[in-house]
Design a protein around this motif. Structure first.
Motif, PDB file in Angstrom:
ATOM      1  N   ALA A  91       1.056  -1.134   0.131  1.00  0.00           N
ATOM      2  CA  ALA A  91       0.111   0.419  -0.078  1.00  0.00           C
ATOM      3  C   ALA A  91       0.880   1.234   0.245  1.00  0.00           C
ATOM      4  N   CYS A  92       2.278   1.195  -0.132  1.00  0.00           N
ATOM      5  CA  CYS A  92       3.319   2.419   0.210  1.00  0.00           C
ATOM      6  C   CYS A  92       3.595   2.791  -1.634  1.00  0.00           C
ATOM      7  N   ASN A  93       4.017   3.881  -1.679  1.00  0.00           N
ATOM      8  CA  ASN A  93       4.425   4.358  -2.778  1.00  0.00           C
ATOM      9  C   ASN A  93       5.365   5.786  -2.832  1.00  0.00           C
ATOM     10  N   ASP A  94       5.935   6.088  -1.689  1.00  0.00           N
ATOM     11  CA  ASP A  94       6.876   6.991  -1.450  1.00  0.00           C
ATOM     12  C   ASP A  94       8.249   6.002  -1.393  1.00  0.00           C
ATOM     13  N   ASP A  95       9.507   6.884  -1.847  1.00  0.00           N
ATOM     14  CA  ASP A  95      10.513   6.553  -1.541  1.00  0.00           C
ATOM     15  C   ASP A  95      10.761   5.545  -0.794  1.00  0.00           C
ATOM     16  N   ILE A  96      10.590   6.138   1.169  1.00  0.00           N
ATOM     17  CA  ILE A  96      11.161   5.837   2.131  1.00  0.00           C
ATOM     18  C   ILE A  96      10.098   5.725   2.957  1.00  0.00           C
ATOM     19  N   VAL A  97      10.388   4.421   3.793  1.00  0.00           N
ATOM     20  CA  VAL A  97       8.751   3.411   4.971  1.00  0.00           C
ATOM     21  C   VAL A  97       9.791   3.599   6.176  1.00  0.00           C
ATOM     22  N   LYS A 120      18.426   7.833   4.670  1.00  0.00           N
ATOM     23  CA  LYS A 120      18.804   9.316   3.317  1.00  0.00           C
ATOM     24  C   LYS A 120      20.185   8.761   3.441  1.00  0.00           C
ATOM     25  N   LYS A 121      21.011   9.094   3.812  1.00  0.00           N
ATOM     26  CA  LYS A 121      22.797   8.703   4.316  1.00  0.00           C
ATOM     27  C   LYS A 121      23.545   7.533   4.381  1.00  0.00           C
ATOM     28  N   TYR A 122      22.304   6.437   4.436  1.00  0.00           N
ATOM     29  CA  TYR A 122      23.521   5.232   4.908  1.00  0.00           C
ATOM     30  C   TYR A 122      22.177   3.805   4.265  1.00  0.00           C
ATOM     31  N   GLY A 123      20.912   4.292   3.900  1.00  0.00           N
ATOM     32  CA  GLY A 123      19.688   3.515   3.327  1.00  0.00           C
ATOM     33  C   GLY A 123      18.906   2.518   3.925  1.00  0.00           C
ATOM     34  N   SER A 124      18.995   2.640   5.283  1.00  0.00           N
ATOM     35  CA  SER A 124      19.035   2.091   6.343  1.00  0.00           C
ATOM     36  C   SER A 124      18.575   2.830   7.800  1.00  0.00           C
ATOM     37  N   GLY A 125      17.842   3.069   8.661  1.00  0.00           N
ATOM     38  CA  GLY A 125      17.840   3.412  10.018  1.00  0.00           C
ATOM     39  C   GLY A 125      16.715   2.673  11.189  1.00  0.00           C
ATOM     40  N   ILE A 126      17.973   1.974  11.782  1.00  0.00           N
ATOM     41  CA  ILE A 126      16.768   1.146  12.956  1.00  0.00           C
ATOM     42  C   ILE A 126      17.467   2.189  14.233  1.00  0.00           C
ATOM     43  N   ALA A 127      15.761   2.495  14.591  1.00  0.00           N
ATOM     44  CA  ALA A 127      16.430   2.483  16.422  1.00  0.00           C
ATOM     45  C   ALA A 127      16.432   1.955  17.472  1.00  0.00           C
ATOM     46  N   CYS A 128      17.465   1.768  18.138  1.00  0.00           N
ATOM     47  CA  CYS A 128      18.335   0.755  18.711  1.00  0.00           C
ATOM     48  C   CYS A 128      18.942   1.262  20.404  1.00  0.00           C
ATOM     49  N   THR A 129      18.774   0.954  21.236  1.00  0.00           N
ATOM     50  CA  THR A 129      18.818   1.923  22.542  1.00  0.00           C
ATOM     51  C   THR A 129      19.935   0.616  23.146  1.00  0.00           C
ATOM     52  N   PRO A 130      20.760   1.427  23.395  1.00  0.00           N
ATOM     53  CA  PRO A 130      22.364   0.277  23.927  1.00  0.00           C
ATOM     54  C   PRO A 130      21.404  -0.445  25.305  1.00  0.00           C
ATOM     55  N   LYS A 190      22.558  -5.399   2.787  1.00  0.00           N
ATOM     56  CA  LYS A 190      23.366  -5.509   4.131  1.00  0.00           C
ATOM     57  C   LYS A 190      22.675  -5.183   5.329  1.00  0.00           C
ATOM     58  N   PRO A 191      23.924  -4.764   6.057  1.00  0.00           N
ATOM     59  CA  PRO A 191      24.217  -4.599   7.005  1.00  0.00           C
ATOM     60  C   PRO A 191      23.248  -3.563   7.629  1.00  0.00           C
ATOM     61  N   ALA A 192      22.246  -3.649   8.095  1.00  0.00           N
ATOM     62  CA  ALA A 192      20.974  -2.438   8.384  1.00  0.00           C
ATOM     63  C   ALA A 192      22.634  -1.534   9.359  1.00  0.00           C
ATOM     64  N   LYS A 193      21.845   0.154   9.144  1.00  0.00           N
ATOM     65  CA  LYS A 193      22.082   1.041  10.763  1.00  0.00           C
ATOM     66  C   LYS A 193      21.529   1.429  11.751  1.00  0.00           C
ATOM     67  N   ILE A 194      21.967   1.823  12.071  1.00  0.00           N
ATOM     68  CA  ILE A 194      21.905   1.840  14.114  1.00  0.00           C
ATOM     69  C   ILE A 194      21.448   3.348  13.908  1.00  0.00           C
ATOM     70  N   SER A 195      20.408   3.143  14.509  1.00  0.00           N
ATOM     71  CA  SER A 195      19.677   5.166  14.482  1.00  0.00           C
ATOM     72  C   SER A 195      18.883   5.294  15.728  1.00  0.00           C
ATOM     73  N   LEU A 196      19.120   6.651  16.496  1.00  0.00           N
ATOM     74  CA  LEU A 196      18.710   6.839  17.455  1.00  0.00           C
ATOM     75  C   LEU A 196      17.480   6.012  18.182  1.00  0.00           C
ATOM     76  N   GLY A 197      18.129   5.576  19.205  1.00  0.00           N
ATOM     77  CA  GLY A 197      16.424   5.189  20.124  1.00  0.00           C
ATOM     78  C   GLY A 197      16.670   5.568  21.464  1.00  0.00           C
ATOM     79  N   SER A 198      15.679   5.103  22.243  1.00  0.00           N
ATOM     80  CA  SER A 198      15.665   5.885  24.082  1.00  0.00           C
ATOM     81  C   SER A 198      15.571   4.871  24.504  1.00  0.00           C
ATOM     82  N   PRO A 199      15.660   4.415  25.632  1.00  0.00           N
ATOM     83  CA  PRO A 199      14.859   3.598  26.806  1.00  0.00           C
ATOM     84  C   PRO A 199      13.329   3.868  27.159  1.00  0.00           C
ATOM     85  N   ASP A 200      13.161   5.460  26.862  1.00  0.00           N
ATOM     86  CA  ASP A 200      11.769   5.679  26.766  1.00  0.00           C
ATOM     87  C   ASP A 200      10.948   4.850  26.259  1.00  0.00           C
TER      88      ASP A 200
END
Ligand code: MG
Length: 370
Positions: A91-97, A120-130, A190-200
């Motif tokens: 159901a998606c048509n946009d460039d990024i999902v 936009k920079k790496y091809g993927s962004g996965i919200a993660c928190t340490p 390819k390996p996905a890239k980590i992006s900003l997550g939060s414990p909250d």
């Protein structure tokens, strides 16, 4: 570049112990689904929304999303998470999902923007928190090793170029199971890239994760003591030479309790709901009226946790009746007698009450969202 956010809402809420989808439970007057969606609706970088739904919830979710300020498509999920995401991607048509779990209502605009920028920079962004705690690797009940360095908890949103994630999903073989989209992407693109997550940015899973809104209410009432009237308190007739004057049975305790219940939910007072000029309430049992108030409370989605009241009377001595009164009221209100606390006091001969001209009651209640 345009962005669609997929919000998953096709679950049943069984782990949370609700009889319906946990995301359709309400918090502060809106559903958890709306709370989650509002963050995406408020983010300028998001253009469209796609929401997955089970067949059961389709009508309710479509009604909710009809008022959203961005184009929102509600689609049927599948039997598995993989199938639901596949349907949503169609159901998606946009460039990024961005794919986001509807049960993470504490996501922030900052997390969403970082995810988009990462795509936009790496091809993927996965919200993660340490990891805050140390992770143990177990074998036969024993800890083989412990780790924390370079270990992350994977959250959502997870962002990709639409064409990449659609391709990755098309490669999934029968029997392959993925718990999230970063796994599918990492395996087939390819390996996905980590992006900003939060414990909250936590996921609401169990009933204890959900807010139980509690509200307090207070009510006060006073009636004059006169000859030739029965003295009724909490639905119990108390032997006395006088009784309370009023349009109904003048049960001053039950009246104060009703006002406390109505006040907790800002529903007005008993005078508004049961006018003292209305002949249908003449000499009516206040317990009957209390049952009507309890229906209103239930219709608002609340239940009574406890009630605490103090009866102010110079005479008669009421302490020997309080257990009987508590038991009676507790039964009507559907709470334990221990949750129906009643105390009595004289007013040391002072004022209307002290001169045995009146009895007054102050009551408090605590309500909890069902
Ligand atoms: Mg009254």
């Amino acid at each position: 570049m345009k962005v669609t956010a997929i919000i998953t809402c096709a679950g049943k809420g069984t782990r949370a112990g609700f009889d319906k989808n946990k995301l359709l439970q309400k918090t502060d007057g809106i559903t958890y689904l709306e709370k989650t969606a509002n963050v995406f609706l408020g983010c300028e970088l998001i253009d469209n929304l796609v929401i997955t739904s089970s067949a059961n919830d389709l009508e309710e979710i479509s009604k909710i999303t009809a008022n959203f300020n961005k184009k929102t498509t509600v689609i049927l999920g599948g039997d598995t998470r993989t199938e639901s995401i596949k349907n949503a991607l169609n159901a998606c048509n946009d460039d990024i999902v961005l794919i986001h779990d509807g049960a993470r209502p504490f996501v922030t605009e900052e997390i969403i923007i970082d995810c988009i920028n990462s795509v936009k920079k790496y091809g993927s962004g996965i919200a993660c928190t340490p990891l805050a705690d140390t992770l143990a690797v177990e074998q036969n009940g024993e800890i083989v090793c412990t780790e924390r360095e370079n270990r992350y908890l994977v959250q959502t949103p997870q962002g990709f170029y639409l064409k990449d994630i659609v391709f990755a999903y098309s490669q999934i073989k029968e029997g392959e199971a993925f718990t999230d989209d970063s796994g599918v992407y990492s395996k087939y693109i390819k390996p996905a890239k980590i992006s900003l997550g939060s414990p909250d940015n936590k996921k609401l899973t169990y009933a204890s994760d959900f807010n139980k809104t509690q509200l307090v209410g207070t009510g006060f009432d006073l009636h004059r003591l006169v000859e030739d009237r029965k003295l009724i308190l909490g639905g119990i007739e108390i032997p006395h030479t006088k009784g309370l004057l009023g349009h109904s049975d003048a049960d001053v305790l039950t009246h104060a309790i009703m006002d406390a219940l109505l006040s907790a939910l800002s529903l007005g007072d008993i005078g508004k709901h049961f006018k003292d000029t209305d002949p249908q309430w003449k000499d009516i049992s206040s317990i009957y009226l209390l049952k009507k108030v309890l229906e209103m409370i239930q219709n608002e989605g609340y239940k009574v946790v406890n009630i605490s009241a103090v009866i102010m009377a110079q005479k008669p001595k009421l302490s020997t009746f309080t257990d009987k009164i508590s038991t009676n009221l507790a039964q009507v209100i559907h709470i334990e007698p221990k949750r129906m606390g009643i105390t009595c006091t004289t007013l040391e001969g002072v004022g209307l009450v002290g001169r045995e001209e009146a009895i007054a009651t102050q009551a408090y209640c605590l309500l909890e969202k069902i």
